[in-house]
Design a protein around this motif. Structure first.
Motif, PDB file in Angstrom:
ATOM      1  N   ALA A  14      33.498 -42.054  81.440  1.00 45.19           N
ATOM      2  CA  ALA A  14      34.149 -42.427  82.702  1.00 45.19           C
ATOM      3  C   ALA A  14      33.946 -43.902  83.047  1.00 45.19           C
ATOM      4  CB  ALA A  14      33.625 -41.546  83.833  1.00 45.19           C
ATOM      5  N   ILE A  15      32.934 -44.535  82.464  1.00 43.69           N
ATOM      6  CA  ILE A  15      32.735 -45.973  82.671  1.00 43.69           C
ATOM      7  C   ILE A  15      33.935 -46.726  82.099  1.00 43.69           C
ATOM      8  CG2 ILE A  15      31.259 -47.977  82.232  1.00 43.69           C
ATOM      9  CD1 ILE A  15      28.967 -45.973  81.671  1.00 43.69           C
ATOM     10  N   VAL A  16      34.360 -46.320  80.910  1.00 43.29           N
ATOM     11  CA  VAL A  16      35.506 -46.963  80.266  1.00 43.29           C
ATOM     12  C   VAL A  16      36.777 -46.701  81.076  1.00 43.29           C
ATOM     13  CG1 VAL A  16      36.889 -47.053  78.159  1.00 43.29           C
ATOM     14  CG2 VAL A  16      34.401 -46.804  78.007  1.00 43.29           C
ATOM     15  N   ARG A  20      39.308 -49.429  82.837  1.00 46.52           N
ATOM     16  CA  ARG A  20      40.757 -49.346  82.596  1.00 46.52           C
ATOM     17  C   ARG A  20      41.542 -49.182  83.893  1.00 46.52           C
ATOM     18  NH1 ARG A  20      42.114 -43.922  80.047  1.00 46.52           N
ATOM     19  NH2 ARG A  20      42.051 -43.391  82.260  1.00 46.52           N
ATOM     20  N   ASP A  21      41.169 -48.198  84.690  1.00 41.52           N
ATOM     21  CA  ASP A  21      41.979 -47.832  85.855  1.00 41.52           C
ATOM     22  C   ASP A  21      41.690 -48.660  87.094  1.00 41.52           C
ATOM     23  OD1 ASP A  21      42.957 -45.859  84.179  1.00 41.52           O
ATOM     24  OD2 ASP A  21      41.690 -44.282  85.027  1.00 41.52           O
ATOM     25  N   ASN A  22      40.436 -49.004  87.334  1.00 39.12           N
ATOM     26  CA  ASN A  22      40.082 -49.714  88.554  1.00 39.12           C
ATOM     27  C   ASN A  22      40.096 -51.230  88.398  1.00 39.12           C
ATOM     28  OD1 ASN A  22      39.148 -46.946  88.790  1.00 39.12           O
ATOM     29  ND2 ASN A  22      38.155 -47.563  90.690  1.00 39.12           N
ATOM     30  N   LEU A  23      39.695 -51.715  87.229  1.00 37.49           N
ATOM     31  CA  LEU A  23      39.646 -53.163  87.014  1.00 37.49           C
ATOM     32  C   LEU A  23      40.791 -53.679  86.156  1.00 37.49           C
ATOM     33  CD1 LEU A  23      35.820 -53.846  86.517  1.00 37.49           C
ATOM     34  CD2 LEU A  23      37.159 -53.725  88.627  1.00 37.49           C
ATOM     35  N   GLY A  24      41.492 -52.791  85.476  1.00 36.67           N
ATOM     36  CA  GLY A  24      42.628 -53.203  84.646  1.00 36.67           C
ATOM     37  C   GLY A  24      42.225 -54.079  83.469  1.00 36.67           C
TER      38      GLY A  24
END
Length: 199
Positions: A14-16, A20-24
């Motif tokens: 979930a870190i990855v 991906r999703d929150n920081l793009g």
């Protein structure tokens, strides 16, 4: 009777997803390895993935996530590498805690799941634990294993089927020196200590 030891890591793959999703920072999860390989090390950067607190062996729901050790020269590649290292550090902590409760020494680690496809992470994990990390051909073996166990119980499968279901794809042998390993672990422990002192 078979006994098992279990330890919870709240944030791993979930870190990855967060990067991906929150920081793009990446388009898809598998891009993390290429990004992390753009630098030789995470330098002093440590990502403490306590988005929902820290699991075993700390069991601290009151700790917040943080990224420490950044400088003007820090890039997203350093953060990506620190993210992968955070997965390995947490796994290390859990397995070391288990060693205190088990009479059997850890001689190898068998892995599966999406993160097992990341060669950089698997090598770092082997280096931290100083034992070989074995990746199976089928990295989604957990779900398959549950089905096989059900089949074993009902008589559909036998032990031979169970043993044949796990075949090694690659073995990651530890190559890191003791001094380098200690440096990495000290960096992680300092990040944990900082988080605990903030409270």
């Amino acid at each position: 009777v078979t006994y098992a030891l279990e330890g919870s890591v709240f944030m791993a793959g979930a870190i990855v997803q967060w990067l991906r999703d929150n920081l793009g920072m990446i388009q898809k999860s598998s891009d993390i390895e290429d990004l992390a390989r753009q630098v030789e090390s995470s330098e002093d950067v440590v990502l403490l993935p306590a988005f929902t607190g820290l699991g075993a062996p700390y069991w601290r729901s009151d700790i917040s996530a943080s990224i420490t050790g950044m400088s003007r020269g820090t890039t997203k590649a350093h953060i990506a590498r620190a993210a992968l290292e955070a997965v390995a550090y947490q796994t290390y902590d859990v397995l070391i805690a288990m060693q205190k409760d088990s009479p059997h020494p850890l001689t190898e680690l068998r892995v599966d799941g999406g993160a097992a496809n990341n060669d950089l992470l698997m090598q770092f994990q082997a280096d931290l634990l100083d034992v070989p990390v074995l990746r199976p051909r089928d990295t989604e073996i957990t779900a398959k294993g549950a089905a096989l166990l059900a089949g074993l119980k009902t008589g559909l499968y036998d032990d031979t089927t169970m043993q044949a279901s796990w075949q090694v794809d690659r073995i990651f042998e530890p190559t890191m020196s003791n001094d380098e390993r200690d440096q990495h672990l000290n960096k992680w422990r300092q990040a944990i200590d900082r988080a605990l002192k903030v409270l």
